[in-house]
Motif scaffolding. Sequence first.
Motif, mmCIF file in Angstrom:
data_model
loop_
_atom_site.group_PDB
_atom_site.id
_atom_site.type_symbol
_atom_site.label_atom_id
_atom_site.label_comp_id
_atom_site.label_asym_id
_atom_site.label_seq_id
_atom_site.Cartn_x
_atom_site.Cartn_y
_atom_site.Cartn_z
ATOM 1 N N CYS A 134 0.841 -1.192 0.000
ATOM 2 C CA CYS A 134 0.000 0.000 0.000
ATOM 3 C C CYS A 134 0.881 1.249 0.000
ATOM 4 O O CYS A 134 1.828 1.344 0.798
ATOM 5 C CB CYS A 134 -0.924 0.002 1.209
ATOM 6 N N PRO A 135 0.596 2.213 -0.876
ATOM 7 C CA PRO A 135 1.428 3.424 -0.943
ATOM 8 C C PRO A 135 1.172 4.421 0.185
ATOM 9 O O PRO A 135 1.942 5.373 0.342
ATOM 10 C CB PRO A 135 1.051 4.023 -2.300
ATOM 11 N N LEU A 136 0.086 4.239 0.958
ATOM 12 C CA LEU A 136 -0.203 5.194 2.027
ATOM 13 C C LEU A 136 0.793 5.030 3.177
ATOM 14 O O LEU A 136 1.058 3.918 3.635
ATOM 15 C CB LEU A 136 -1.625 5.003 2.546
ATOM 16 N N VAL A 137 1.308 6.133 3.649
ATOM 17 C CA VAL A 137 2.336 6.114 4.699
ATOM 18 C C VAL A 137 1.844 5.422 5.963
ATOM 19 O O VAL A 137 2.539 4.595 6.549
ATOM 20 C CB VAL A 137 2.783 7.559 5.021
ATOM 21 N N HIS A 138 0.623 5.724 6.386
ATOM 22 C CA HIS A 138 0.126 5.193 7.648
ATOM 23 C C HIS A 138 -0.240 3.708 7.571
ATOM 24 O O HIS A 138 -0.524 3.087 8.596
ATOM 25 C CB HIS A 138 -1.073 6.007 8.132
ATOM 26 N N CYS A 139 -0.248 3.136 6.381
ATOM 27 C CA CYS A 139 -0.482 1.688 6.256
ATOM 28 C C CYS A 139 0.812 0.905 6.441
ATOM 29 O O CYS A 139 0.798 -0.333 6.481
ATOM 30 C CB CYS A 139 -1.117 1.364 4.913
ATOM 31 N N GLU A 205 -5.110 4.570 13.167
ATOM 32 C CA GLU A 205 -5.903 5.747 13.539
ATOM 33 C C GLU A 205 -5.175 7.048 13.206
ATOM 34 O O GLU A 205 -5.741 8.134 13.327
ATOM 35 C CB GLU A 205 -6.221 5.708 15.038
ATOM 36 N N GLU A 206 -3.924 6.910 12.809
ATOM 37 C CA GLU A 206 -3.150 8.102 12.477
ATOM 38 C C GLU A 206 -3.670 8.740 11.198
ATOM 39 O O GLU A 206 -4.122 8.050 10.285
ATOM 40 C CB GLU A 206 -1.673 7.752 12.300
ATOM 41 N N MET A 207 -3.601 10.051 11.141
ATOM 42 C CA MET A 207 -3.994 10.802 9.945
ATOM 43 C C MET A 207 -2.988 11.911 9.702
ATOM 44 O O MET A 207 -2.432 12.487 10.637
ATOM 45 C CB MET A 207 -5.392 11.408 10.113
ATOM 46 N N TYR A 208 -2.748 12.151 8.440
ATOM 47 C CA TYR A 208 -1.856 13.254 8.098
ATOM 48 C C TYR A 208 -2.572 14.576 8.321
ATOM 49 O O TYR A 208 -3.710 14.772 7.876
ATOM 50 C CB TYR A 208 -1.416 13.146 6.637
ATOM 51 N N ILE A 209 -1.918 15.489 9.033
ATOM 52 C CA ILE A 209 -2.495 16.803 9.315
ATOM 53 C C ILE A 209 -1.644 17.865 8.623
ATOM 54 O O ILE A 209 -0.474 18.055 8.967
ATOM 55 C CB ILE A 209 -2.538 17.083 10.836
ATOM 56 N N PRO A 210 -2.193 18.527 7.619
ATOM 57 C CA PRO A 210 -1.409 19.567 6.922
ATOM 58 C C PRO A 210 -1.140 20.760 7.840
ATOM 59 O O PRO A 210 -2.025 21.212 8.575
ATOM 60 C CB PRO A 210 -2.315 19.953 5.748
ATOM 61 N N ARG A 211 0.095 21.253 7.802
ATOM 62 C CA ARG A 211 0.487 22.383 8.661
ATOM 63 C C ARG A 211 1.349 23.349 7.859
ATOM 64 O O ARG A 211 2.066 22.946 6.944
ATOM 65 C CB ARG A 211 1.259 21.900 9.886
ATOM 66 N N TYR A 213 4.235 26.129 8.862
ATOM 67 C CA TYR A 213 5.071 26.617 9.957
ATOM 68 C C TYR A 213 4.573 26.101 11.302
ATOM 69 O O TYR A 213 4.562 26.829 12.307
ATOM 70 C CB TYR A 213 5.132 28.141 9.957
ATOM 71 N N GLY A 214 4.134 24.864 11.313
ATOM 72 C CA GLY A 214 3.703 24.249 12.568
ATOM 73 C C GLY A 214 2.250 24.466 12.932
ATOM 74 O O GLY A 214 1.748 23.837 13.854
ATOM 75 N N PHE A 215 1.574 25.363 12.223
ATOM 76 C CA PHE A 215 0.182 25.658 12.545
ATOM 77 C C PHE A 215 -0.740 24.810 11.647
ATOM 78 O O PHE A 215 -0.597 24.774 10.432
ATOM 79 C CB PHE A 215 -0.132 27.140 12.349
ATOM 80 N N ARG A 216 -1.690 24.177 12.287
ATOM 81 C CA ARG A 216 -2.638 23.330 11.570
ATOM 82 C C ARG A 216 -3.533 24.171 10.669
ATOM 83 O O ARG A 216 -4.036 25.226 11.090
ATOM 84 C CB ARG A 216 -3.502 22.557 12.588
ATOM 85 N N ILE A 217 -3.744 23.723 9.451
ATOM 86 C CA ILE A 217 -4.559 24.476 8.522
ATOM 87 C C ILE A 217 -6.031 24.144 8.742
ATOM 88 O O ILE A 217 -6.412 22.993 8.820
ATOM 89 C CB ILE A 217 -4.167 24.148 7.060
#
Length: 217
Positions: A134-139, A205-211, A213-217
Amino acid sequence: MRPGEAAVYEQALDESDTSESDDDDFSGTETESWIQWFCSLKGNEFFVEVPEEFIKDDFNLTGLASMIPYYPFALEMILDLENPSEEALSEDQQELVESAAEILYGLIHARYIVTARGQMLMCEKYKRIEFGRCPLVHCQGQPMIPAGQSDIPQKHTVKTYCCRCNDLFYPNLTHRGAIDGAYFGTSFPHLFFMQFPELRRIKSEEMYIPRIYGFRI
């Protein structure tokens, strides 16, 4: 026998043995069945070899005759049976028979891999990671299994299914992406993990969170 003659005689024997060995090797390649040849083609690595006994059982072929043009010729080609009437076919018709044989084998293959023996063969490939990851990182590199989006041929190409994220992906090599998805079917991957539940992994259960400069979008 003189020493010189003995040397010539031994050399002749050696050449004769080598020639016989080469003939044996050549005859070995000639005995390759149509099924072995088809499964060894580049791009057909997802397939397993369906036993001829399975193909010769009419019950396993129920309904296929009405779906495949030149069905009798295609079936005989798969089983390496000679048919004198094939000589009457034109080159164009021969090409149609060859194409029909590939489709017929693919549909038979879809039925075989849901049997106990067929699933065992696919499981061996799965454990060798022959279907990709699987190409997804969290898999985390979860191995995948072939899946079809339709049981009707010429609708969709084969995809690979990840049991961890429960999603479909295109095969990692483009030449494998030309395989018809109906040759594996829509039910196979789910029956596979019912048969081998120990191979199924819990969804992360992990999910990629776009940020930014460290701030969540």
